[in-house]
Design a protein around this motif. Structure first.
Motif, PDB file in Angstrom:
ATOM      1  N   LYS A  94       0.740  -0.950   0.134  1.00  0.00           N
ATOM      2  CA  LYS A  94      -0.136  -0.045  -0.136  1.00  0.00           C
ATOM      3  C   LYS A  94       0.936   1.224  -0.048  1.00  0.00           C
ATOM      4  O   LYS A  94       0.553   2.229  -0.754  1.00  0.00           O
ATOM      5  CB  LYS A  94      -1.060   0.034   1.228  1.00  0.00           C
ATOM      6  CG  LYS A  94      -1.920  -0.820   1.277  1.00  0.00           C
ATOM      7  CD  LYS A  94      -2.687  -0.810   2.343  1.00  0.00           C
ATOM      8  CE  LYS A  94      -4.229  -1.905   2.203  1.00  0.00           C
ATOM      9  NZ  LYS A  94      -4.876  -1.832   3.470  1.00  0.00           N
ATOM     10  N   PHE A  95       1.877   1.219   0.584  1.00  0.00           N
ATOM     11  CA  PHE A  95       2.701   2.341   0.553  1.00  0.00           C
ATOM     12  C   PHE A  95       3.332   2.641  -0.668  1.00  0.00           C
ATOM     13  O   PHE A  95       3.500   4.031  -1.085  1.00  0.00           O
ATOM     14  CB  PHE A  95       4.017   2.007   1.595  1.00  0.00           C
ATOM     15  CG  PHE A  95       4.869   3.213   1.738  1.00  0.00           C
ATOM     16  CD1 PHE A  95       4.659   4.453   2.395  1.00  0.00           C
ATOM     17  CD2 PHE A  95       6.176   2.956   1.088  1.00  0.00           C
ATOM     18  CE1 PHE A  95       5.633   5.486   2.361  1.00  0.00           C
ATOM     19  CE2 PHE A  95       7.228   4.176   1.204  1.00  0.00           C
ATOM     20  CZ  PHE A  95       6.775   5.153   1.725  1.00  0.00           C
ATOM     21  N   VAL A  96       4.007   1.525  -1.514  1.00  0.00           N
ATOM     22  CA  VAL A  96       4.522   1.822  -2.673  1.00  0.00           C
ATOM     23  C   VAL A  96       3.295   2.240  -3.599  1.00  0.00           C
ATOM     24  O   VAL A  96       3.474   3.303  -4.409  1.00  0.00           O
ATOM     25  CB  VAL A  96       5.031   0.574  -3.296  1.00  0.00           C
ATOM     26  CG1 VAL A  96       5.377   0.758  -4.619  1.00  0.00           C
ATOM     27  CG2 VAL A  96       6.500   0.150  -2.429  1.00  0.00           C
ATOM     28  N   VAL A  97       2.300   1.684  -3.714  1.00  0.00           N
ATOM     29  CA  VAL A  97       0.990   2.373  -4.365  1.00  0.00           C
ATOM     30  C   VAL A  97       0.970   3.673  -4.117  1.00  0.00           C
ATOM     31  O   VAL A  97       0.506   4.441  -5.067  1.00  0.00           O
ATOM     32  CB  VAL A  97      -0.034   1.415  -4.152  1.00  0.00           C
ATOM     33  CG1 VAL A  97      -1.402   2.061  -4.782  1.00  0.00           C
ATOM     34  CG2 VAL A  97       0.164  -0.081  -4.769  1.00  0.00           C
ATOM     35  N   GLY A  98       0.782   4.127  -2.826  1.00  0.00           N
ATOM     36  CA  GLY A  98       0.424   5.308  -2.367  1.00  0.00           C
ATOM     37  C   GLY A  98       1.717   6.342  -2.918  1.00  0.00           C
ATOM     38  O   GLY A  98       1.237   7.474  -3.434  1.00  0.00           O
ATOM     39  N   GLU A  99       2.830   6.059  -3.096  1.00  0.00           N
ATOM     40  CA  GLU A  99       3.878   6.750  -3.642  1.00  0.00           C
ATOM     41  C   GLU A  99       3.600   6.844  -5.136  1.00  0.00           C
ATOM     42  O   GLU A  99       3.943   8.055  -5.644  1.00  0.00           O
ATOM     43  CB  GLU A  99       5.111   6.098  -3.183  1.00  0.00           C
ATOM     44  CG  GLU A  99       5.717   6.257  -1.741  1.00  0.00           C
ATOM     45  CD  GLU A  99       6.106   7.512  -1.236  1.00  0.00           C
ATOM     46  OE1 GLU A  99       7.137   8.059  -1.469  1.00  0.00           O
ATOM     47  OE2 GLU A  99       4.964   8.015  -0.378  1.00  0.00           O
ATOM     48  N   ILE A 100       3.376   5.954  -5.602  1.00  0.00           N
ATOM     49  CA  ILE A 100       3.204   6.000  -7.167  1.00  0.00           C
ATOM     50  C   ILE A 100       2.158   6.697  -7.610  1.00  0.00           C
ATOM     51  O   ILE A 100       1.976   7.839  -8.378  1.00  0.00           O
ATOM     52  CB  ILE A 100       2.995   4.680  -7.712  1.00  0.00           C
ATOM     53  CG1 ILE A 100       4.328   3.885  -7.613  1.00  0.00           C
ATOM     54  CG2 ILE A 100       2.499   4.691  -9.230  1.00  0.00           C
ATOM     55  CD1 ILE A 100       4.304   2.394  -7.829  1.00  0.00           C
ATOM     56  N   THR A 101       0.825   6.862  -6.833  1.00  0.00           N
ATOM     57  CA  THR A 101      -0.241   7.374  -7.197  1.00  0.00           C
ATOM     58  C   THR A 101      -0.311   9.000  -6.778  1.00  0.00           C
ATOM     59  O   THR A 101      -0.724   9.766  -7.319  1.00  0.00           O
ATOM     60  CB  THR A 101      -1.498   6.818  -6.709  1.00  0.00           C
ATOM     61  OG1 THR A 101      -1.311   6.786  -5.071  1.00  0.00           O
ATOM     62  CG2 THR A 101      -1.982   5.725  -6.977  1.00  0.00           C
TER      63      THR A 101
END
Length: 214
Positions: A94-101
């Motif tokens: 979720k953290f990586v997805v959040g950084e990307i989005t």
């Protein structure tokens, strides 16, 4: 070819950055000094310093970034986007997805629609040459990099976007990302004199340079 509106944004950002400081202020990922060779250990160090984490956590972030990369896609109009829902469904952090989005949102849909790293009408060479630790960015690519670097983009978001736009593996873009973090949007904008830039992220030629129009 870039729209007049988009070009005006580029000029405004470049002028603002230029007037603020002719020399880029290093970001918190820029303390990695030039090396003869940029390795994955250096990539992990970049993540460690940017996110203030340890090496184990940096490796985990990288592995999650590799998993996330397959969820960068292009829509029917050729506009790049990140499939957040599918990535989460397939257990990407979720953290990586959040950084990307966050990065994609910061850049904005209009700007993402203008990204044209392979446009035939752009002046200058376009090539990612990981073997020689260098890349060539044509005029349009250089404009894109100014926008990307000037946005409130994250380290992982920029790494993922660069890998997608250049169509290369995540692991090979950290060196280029580190160089861009270190020099920033100011230098990219100043070095692009209408024909693009070229850059070396390690070795004796470390730095960003202007391409010549032929």
């Amino acid at each position: 070819m870039k729209s007049t509106y988009f070009r005006s944004i580029i000029v405004s950002i470049a002028l603002t950055l230029f007037l603020t400081s002719i020399l880029a202020t290093p970001s918190k990922a820029s303390s990695i000094s030039p090396k003869d060779e940029f390795t994955m250990s250096d990539a992990y160090q970049l993540l460690e310093e940017y996110y203030e984490i340890n090496e184990k956590e940096a490796k985990e972030l990288h592995n999650e970034m590799v998993k996330a990369q397959k969820y960068y896609k292009y829509d029917s109009k050729g506009v790049i986007y990140f499939d957040e829902e599918l990535a989460l469904k397939n257990n990407v952090s979720k953290f990586v997805v959040g950084e990307i989005t966050h990065t994609m949102d910061a850049i904005g849909k209009e700007t993402l629609a203008e990204l044209s790293l392979t446009a035939a009408t752009c002046k200058g060479l376009s090539q990612f040459d990981s073997r020689n630790s260098r890349f060539f960015a044509n005029d349009c690519q250089s404009d894109d990099l100014v926008i990307i670097l000037a946005a409130s983009a994250t380290a992982l978001g920029i790494v993922g976007l660069l890998a997608t736009l250049w169509n290369v593996a995540v692991g090979v873009v950290y060196g280029a990302a580190s160089l861009l973090f270190a020099f920033g949007a100011t230098v990219v904008g100043v070095r692009n004199k209408g024909c693009g830039i070229y850059a070396y992220w390690s070795g004796p030629n470390y730095g960003i340079y202007s391409q010549s129009c032929w």
